[in-house]
Design an enzyme around this catalytic site. Structure first.
Site, PDB file in Angstrom:
ATOM      1  N   HIS A   2      53.282  31.722  51.803  1.00 60.13           N
ATOM      2  CA  HIS A   2      52.128  32.578  52.083  1.00 60.13           C
ATOM      3  C   HIS A   2      51.149  31.899  53.046  1.00 60.13           C
ATOM      4  O   HIS A   2      50.801  32.451  54.092  1.00 60.13           O
ATOM      5  CB  HIS A   2      51.416  32.923  50.769  1.00 60.13           C
ATOM      6  CG  HIS A   2      50.157  33.708  50.971  1.00 60.13           C
ATOM      7  ND1 HIS A   2      50.099  35.070  50.798  1.00 60.13           N
ATOM      8  CD2 HIS A   2      48.915  33.326  51.371  1.00 60.13           C
ATOM      9  CE1 HIS A   2      48.868  35.486  51.072  1.00 60.13           C
ATOM     10  NE2 HIS A   2      48.131  34.448  51.425  1.00 60.13           N
ATOM     11  N   GLU A   3      50.716  30.704  52.668  1.00 58.49           N
ATOM     12  CA  GLU A   3      49.716  30.032  53.499  1.00 58.49           C
ATOM     13  C   GLU A   3      50.262  29.731  54.891  1.00 58.49           C
ATOM     14  O   GLU A   3      49.529  29.744  55.877  1.00 58.49           O
ATOM     15  CB  GLU A   3      49.222  28.752  52.818  1.00 58.49           C
ATOM     16  CG  GLU A   3      48.455  28.991  51.519  1.00 58.49           C
ATOM     17  CD  GLU A   3      47.302  29.978  51.652  1.00 58.49           C
ATOM     18  OE1 GLU A   3      46.702  30.081  52.736  1.00 58.49           O
ATOM     19  OE2 GLU A   3      47.018  30.676  50.654  1.00 58.49           O
ATOM     20  N   HIS A  28      49.578  32.473  57.290  1.00 51.94           N
ATOM     21  CA  HIS A  28      48.265  32.375  57.947  1.00 51.94           C
ATOM     22  C   HIS A  28      48.341  31.381  59.107  1.00 51.94           C
ATOM     23  O   HIS A  28      47.779  31.609  60.172  1.00 51.94           O
ATOM     24  CB  HIS A  28      47.210  31.883  56.957  1.00 51.94           C
ATOM     25  CG  HIS A  28      46.822  32.880  55.909  1.00 51.94           C
ATOM     26  ND1 HIS A  28      46.327  34.122  56.208  1.00 51.94           N
ATOM     27  CD2 HIS A  28      46.843  32.812  54.557  1.00 51.94           C
ATOM     28  CE1 HIS A  28      46.053  34.775  55.084  1.00 51.94           C
ATOM     29  NE2 HIS A  28      46.368  33.998  54.062  1.00 51.94           N
ATOM     30  N   HIS A  35      49.910  32.907  62.095  1.00 49.04           N
ATOM     31  CA  HIS A  35      48.979  33.845  62.724  1.00 49.04           C
ATOM     32  C   HIS A  35      48.018  33.076  63.645  1.00 49.04           C
ATOM     33  O   HIS A  35      47.694  33.531  64.737  1.00 49.04           O
ATOM     34  CB  HIS A  35      48.207  34.579  61.618  1.00 49.04           C
ATOM     35  CG  HIS A  35      47.670  35.920  62.017  1.00 49.04           C
ATOM     36  ND1 HIS A  35      46.967  36.716  61.161  1.00 49.04           N
ATOM     37  CD2 HIS A  35      47.716  36.608  63.181  1.00 49.04           C
ATOM     38  CE1 HIS A  35      46.612  37.832  61.774  1.00 49.04           C
ATOM     39  NE2 HIS A  35      47.052  37.791  63.006  1.00 49.04           N
TER      40      HIS A  35
HETATM   41 ZN   LIG Z   1      46.142  34.390  52.040  1.00 48.59          ZN
END
Ligand SMILES: [Zn+2]
Length: 694
Positions: free
Chosen positions: A481-482, A485, A488
């Site tokens: 998940h992290e 980011h 991105h």
């Molecule tokens: Zn998050």
């Protein structure tokens, strides 16, 4: 400031770092460098803004917007480092800086955004934006700056502006106090047990770590269980001793409302009163209306509709799950010839784990030996990114770090050129705030020619020296998940840094999509290997992992949704409706009841006195996770239909979404990628909620 204050020439914050990609000089940085850098940075930025505002030439995109984009570099460098380190490695000096500068930095922001001459120039550009903007992104950026100024109060009269500045200053101070109180309460609420027997169910390594922690606090021979900031504590899953589980749980939920110096209820009440007043000054009915206008959801009605659509389905699932757990408790107690008891919040994780073992034939502890940290990161997270986007990673040991257990990697693009630097700060420490997050030390900036230095922060308990770090399945997902980011941030190609930002209810979307690779067969096969033997995770264990995906989803969803609903209802209160400090806990209970999502065995993931998200950047925004998950689940369907982990799909994701930042309307980015409006069905199916009837 005393004699120890550094000479400016020693201060690494005052100049651009000479390290690769302007990587921070953690080794040269001392806490006393921050104050002079912040002071000089604020003065510099105000001077730069004044030059723009006083420019006798007619406003142009370059002499106003681009000049503004280029201003405040020193201040940006200093605040980025200070706030990153406050999250990852707080200490009393840094906390004091936060307290000292919170109001000053808020005032700085107001001094810029409420500058009347600057606003006049931006307004003039806005009026003629079709001709003044050299390209579509520039037009969007003009609109962005104007909206930021209006939302700060640029159109208010002088008396109102003065009041607005006072509100912002007080809010900043209160938020800093809240964060400090939450961290203090987490550390202060750790429970101490007298014997190792009471910790039955924990691994030898965990018991050793608990003994270690106790020793560090001068409690030799005892055991200390540290807390995380969520309501449910990870060890509630393992501790066999029901009384210890209950103690741990009660210590957790009592945080912030114990009447001590770190009681946060008065802060919550005051913050809400001030947010209410600020919203009213700006012409919004509630703080939620003010916040949501900027989000893809647009209004409180839309958010309420989604949350209320999900709540009954999630509650029905949770109640069914509770029945199953109660049956398990009853039969276990009967077998031991002991009276049964009613399932409580501190029993849920423990019995759910047993039920998972019974139902799917495995429990977390069977998975862990296959989930060694370095393998998960390098052969899982990085491998998936390599397969999908063609980027590659190389660990480097030469750059300074602020803690020895922080790792640094170079990231190379498909053409072999350096794309970014990635910092992996994965271990828990008492100085780190709870949860997991990503941030950028240096952002992609086309105007300045900088490339990203991005970091991921997790709270993985550190094993005793010499032991491997074996992860839970949850922690594996969090790593993916992290890193979503981080991708991105690394792929961002916005023409202007001011267009990097995306709505908050969109920002979790790419990170959630990246979770899909955690159990993607070819990725899992690459990283999930036994830490001792190197044997791959057995196929049947793997199948069980995927079959068990919907297990406990009623619980997970209710615990999240109840917190999201409390956040919304709190921020949807009108003037005069904000509860006083002593009413904060009751308000939460009342809302849960009214919304039909009050269920004792499933408490909210965060309670108001330690709900850091909503006292910080996620005010009226905690719904964003499930909102983003609608987009995520829909996108995962699209990915699967297109063949999953392939370069062609990665290239699409990168070109149409990850590289675009906030250059275009967020929902348009979604539609460009997936080709249709978002559909809630994939999310309901994923969580097994579609089949439930309330
Ligand atoms: Zn998050």
């Amino acid at each position: 400031m005393g004699p120890a204050q550094a000479q400016p020439s020693d201060n690494p914050l005052l100049s651009i770092s000479p390290l690769p990609l302007q990587y921070p000089q953690f080794d040269k940085l001392r806490d006393e460098h921050f104050a002079p850098a912040l002071e000089r940075g604020m003065a510099e930025q105000l001077a730069e803004i004044q030059v723009i505002a006083d420019n006798p030439e007619a406003p142009t995109f370059d002499n106003t917007i681009v000049a503004w984009e280029k201003s405040g570099r020193l201040l940006n460098r200093a605040t980025t480092l200070l706030f990153s380190l406050l999250g990852a490695d707080a200490n009393p000096a840094r906390q004091q800086l936060q307290t000292d500068y919170a109001a000053k930095l808020a005032a700085q922001r107001d001094a810029v955004l409420l500058n009347p001459k600057l606003f006049a120039r931006v307004e003039a550009l806005y009026v003629q934006r079709d001709t003044a903007a050299p390209n579509p992104e520039a037009k969007r950026l003009i609109e962005r700056y104007r909206r930021d100024m209006l939302r700060a109060g640029a159109q208010l009269n002088d008396a109102q502006k003065t009041r607005m500045k006072a509100i912002n200053g007080e809010l900043a101070t209160l938020t800093a106090r809240f964060n400090k109180a939450v961290l203090a309460e987490v550390n202060d609420s750790a429970i101490v047990v007298d014997s190792a027997e009471e910790l039955a169910g924990l691994s030898q390594a965990q018991i050793a770590a608990a003994a270690d922690s106790a020793k560090k606090r001068g409690l030799d021979g005892k055991y200390l269980i540290a807390l995380l900031n969520t309501t449910i504590q990870p060890f509630e899953t393992d501790l066999q001793n029901r009384a210890v589980r209950e103690r741990l749980h009660r210590a957790s939920v009592a945080r912030g409302a114990r009447g001590n110096e770190f009681d946060a209820r008065a802060i919550v009440s005051r913050v809400m009163t001030l947010r209410q007043e600020r919203a009213a000054l700006l012409g919004y009915a509630t703080p939620a209306a003010f916040v949501l206008e900027e989000e893809t959801a647009k209004s409180a009605d839309t958010v309420n509709a989604l949350l209320r659509q999900l709540a009954p389905a999630a509650m029905a699932s949770a109640r069914l799950e509770a029945l199953e757990l109660q049956k398990l408790i009853d039969s276990e107690q009967a077998a031991k010839k002991l009276p049964s008891f009613a399932l409580q919040a501190w029993d849920w994780s423990y019995y759910a784990e047993k039920l998972r073992a019974a139902k799917y034939g495995f429990d977390e502890s069977q998975l862990k030996p296959y989930l060694e940290l370095t393998s998960v990161l390098e052969k899982g997270v990085f491998y998936a990114a390599n397969q999908l986007y063609g980027i590659s990673f190389k660990r480097r040991m030469d750059l300074p770090v602020y803690r020895d257990d922080v790792r640094v990697y170079d990231v190379f693009d498909t053409d072999g050129k350096q794309l970014a630097i990635f910092i992996a700060d994965l271990y828990a420490r008492p100085s780190k705030r709870g949860g997991a997050w990503a941030n950028a030390y240096v952002g992609q900036n086309a105007l300045e020619g900088t490339s990203p230095v991005v970091a991921n922060h997790l709270n993985i308990p550190k094993p005793p020296a010499g032991e491997p770090t074996l992860l839970t399945w949850d922690e594996v997902n969090t790593m993916f998940h992290e890193f979503g980011h981080a991708l991105h941030g690394m792929f961002n190609k916005s023409r202007y840094p001011g267009l990097t930002r995306v709505p908050r209810d969109f920002v979790e979307y790419p990170s959630q999509v990246n979770e899909v690779w955690a159990d993607w067969p070819s990725v899992l096969a690459n990283y999930a290997k036994h830490y001792k033997t190197g044997a791959p995770m057995p196929r049947e264990l793997l199948d069980k992992v995927s079959r068990a995906k919907r297990f406990n989803q009623g619980y997970t969803t209710v615990s999240y949704l109840s917190a999201a609903i409390v956040d919304q209802r709190l921020h949807q209160l009108k003037a005069g409706e904000i509860p006083a400090a002593e009413g904060i806990v009751d308000f939460e209970a009342k809302v849960l009841k009214e919304e039909g999502i009050d269920f004792g065995p499933v408490p909210p993931r965060y309670k108001l006195p330690y709900f850091s998200h909503i006292m910080g950047g996620y005010s009226a925004g905690y719904y964003a996770y499930i909102w983003s998950e609608v987009l995520d689940a829909d996108t995962v369907e699209w990915l699967k239909a297109k063949g999953g982990l392939k370069r062609a799909n990665g290239d699409q994701l990168r070109a149409k979404m990850l590289s675009r930042g906030g250059s275009e309307d967020a929902m348009q980015l979604f539609r460009n990628l997936v080709g249709h409006e978002p559909d809630i069905k994939p999310l309901l199916e994923r969580r097994g909620l579609a089949v439930q009837k309330p």
